[in-house]
Design a protein around this motif. Sequence first.
Motif, short mmCIF file in Angstrom:
data_model
loop_
_atom_site.label_atom_id
_atom_site.label_comp_id
_atom_site.label_asym_id
_atom_site.label_seq_id
_atom_site.Cartn_x
_atom_site.Cartn_y
_atom_site.Cartn_z
N VAL A 70 38.60 37.31 32.67
CA VAL A 70 38.74 36.27 32.18
C VAL A 70 38.12 35.03 33.47
O VAL A 70 38.06 35.38 34.40
CB VAL A 70 40.30 36.30 32.71
N LYS A 71 38.12 33.87 33.06
CA LYS A 71 37.35 33.20 33.51
C LYS A 71 38.35 32.41 34.46
O LYS A 71 39.51 32.41 33.79
CB LYS A 71 36.62 32.67 32.66
N PRO A 107 38.50 38.41 26.31
CA PRO A 107 40.23 39.32 26.61
C PRO A 107 40.64 39.04 27.51
O PRO A 107 41.71 39.70 27.79
CB PRO A 107 38.46 38.82 28.43
N LEU A 108 41.20 37.22 27.85
CA LEU A 108 43.14 36.93 27.66
C LEU A 108 43.71 37.05 26.39
O LEU A 108 44.29 37.45 27.10
CB LEU A 108 43.04 35.67 28.31
N ASP A 114 48.31 43.94 24.80
CA ASP A 114 48.64 45.08 26.24
C ASP A 114 49.90 45.06 26.67
O ASP A 114 50.37 44.88 27.37
CB ASP A 114 47.33 45.15 26.83
N VAL A 115 49.90 43.06 27.78
CA VAL A 115 51.37 42.83 28.24
C VAL A 115 52.47 43.45 27.66
O VAL A 115 53.40 43.14 27.95
CB VAL A 115 50.79 41.39 29.17
N SER A 130 49.89 43.99 36.03
CA SER A 130 48.59 45.44 37.37
C SER A 130 48.25 46.24 36.06
O SER A 130 47.13 46.75 37.14
CB SER A 130 49.53 46.31 37.92
N LYS A 131 48.50 46.66 35.38
CA LYS A 131 47.22 47.18 33.80
C LYS A 131 45.81 46.63 33.72
O LYS A 131 45.77 47.61 32.53
CB LYS A 131 48.51 48.14 33.19
N GLN A 132 46.34 45.55 33.80
CA GLN A 132 45.01 43.74 33.24
C GLN A 132 44.05 44.30 34.35
O GLN A 132 43.95 42.52 34.30
CB GLN A 132 45.84 43.58 32.33
N PRO A 133 43.45 44.69 35.30
CA PRO A 133 42.99 44.71 36.06
C PRO A 133 41.75 42.75 36.24
O PRO A 133 41.23 42.73 36.57
CB PRO A 133 42.02 45.26 36.65
N LYS A 134 40.89 42.55 34.74
CA LYS A 134 39.93 41.96 34.07
C LYS A 134 40.54 40.41 34.32
O LYS A 134 40.05 39.67 33.67
CB LYS A 134 39.28 42.23 33.07
N ALA A 135 42.02 40.71 33.96
CA ALA A 135 42.73 39.78 33.88
C ALA A 135 43.63 39.51 34.92
O ALA A 135 43.67 37.53 35.53
CB ALA A 135 43.49 39.34 32.41
#
Length: 412
Positions: A70-71, A107-108, A114-115, A130-135
């Motif tokens: 995520v930017k 991605p966000l 999922d969150v 914490s399960k979404q490290p890309k964001a």
Amino acid sequence: MPVFQYEAMDATGTEVKDTIEAASEGEAQTMIREKGFYVTKIRERERKKKAKATEAKKDGKNRTFAIGRVKGKVLSTFTRQLSTLQDAGLPLLRSLRILEGQSKPGPLKNSLMDVIEDIESGNTLSEAMSKQPKAFDNLYCNMVKAGEAGGALEVILQRLAEFQERAQSLKRKITGAMIYPAAVITVAVGIVSFIMIFIIPKFKAIFEGFGVELPAVTVLLITMSDWMMSYWYMLFIGPVAFWLFIKIVKKNKTGAFVVDWLAIRIPLVGKILHLGIIARVTRTLGTLIASGVPILEGILIARDTAGNHVFERAFDNIYTAIREGETISVPLREARIVDDMVVNMVDVGEETGALDDMLYKVADIYDEEVEVRVEAMVSLLEPIMVVVLGLIVGFIVIALFLPLVQLLNDLS
């Protein structure tokens, strides 16, 4: 009517677990608060919604294919909006659903879906993030965790939003300042390459027709032109090969340390990198301490935000020293990665119990210093580029006209 299962605390701090019927989750929370309870967890006992969400997840519905993280700008906007919604008193799940609904596919949006599902399953917000490290990185998750533990999530989100907005503002200023020099250099390289590949060979054919001995400077220019005609692709492969070489070297710890040590010692640019790292690390550590994150955990998170192995090694030593009972200022002074002013301000902050405020002040000072140095570097680059381009053009002109002058002399 849906049945909601909840956990709450009464006025004495005793935990209460019960169920309640309500038309929506928001109404359920209102009814529970009217009983004098503070809600800690709530979810719908009937699993129809969850089953549909899980099924949609398996089928790939409502999700789009997205690559990358995520930017920063997008995450900063999301954090500010979530902070505003929480400050307004909206339930967390409702706030997340509102933001997920208005997010563009990417991605966000996928991470928020999922969150939301994880929170509905009983996880806390920090656990779900914490399960979404890309964001959400470690800094983000740990600050949210501290906010949940202290019951001040909206305050923590405000600090996070301010932190990210400052980082984005500095990044925009640096990027904007470098656009002009980058554009001039790109155009100059393109023009010179065009002259060397297409113009010089025509002059070479003319000179060969004259049958005169060429001056050394002309021979050098023609040799360079021949090389560029034969290996023009090196203009593109060369930078990529250098970048890959640096990447390979940085795979090794020693190599990464050497590369980063050299990077912060490059004239002009190195000092800006150095000051930028100090500003980023001190602001990160100050934000974590102000949010209630333990100092040792904050040191490790701040270390990971440095992006430089010289600072990472220094912070490892600081972490070890603090575990052994030392203060921050002593190992920080021994590391020699910051000026004495920073060490003294950290020392005063520890003595007065206002370490977070001192770290904020250090970050503000160095952010301003970075901006000033970037502006000075750009101002210095302009005359340097003019001089360099003048020398290149002068060299080409002299090299091309010297044979013509020599020919005119021979004819006279």
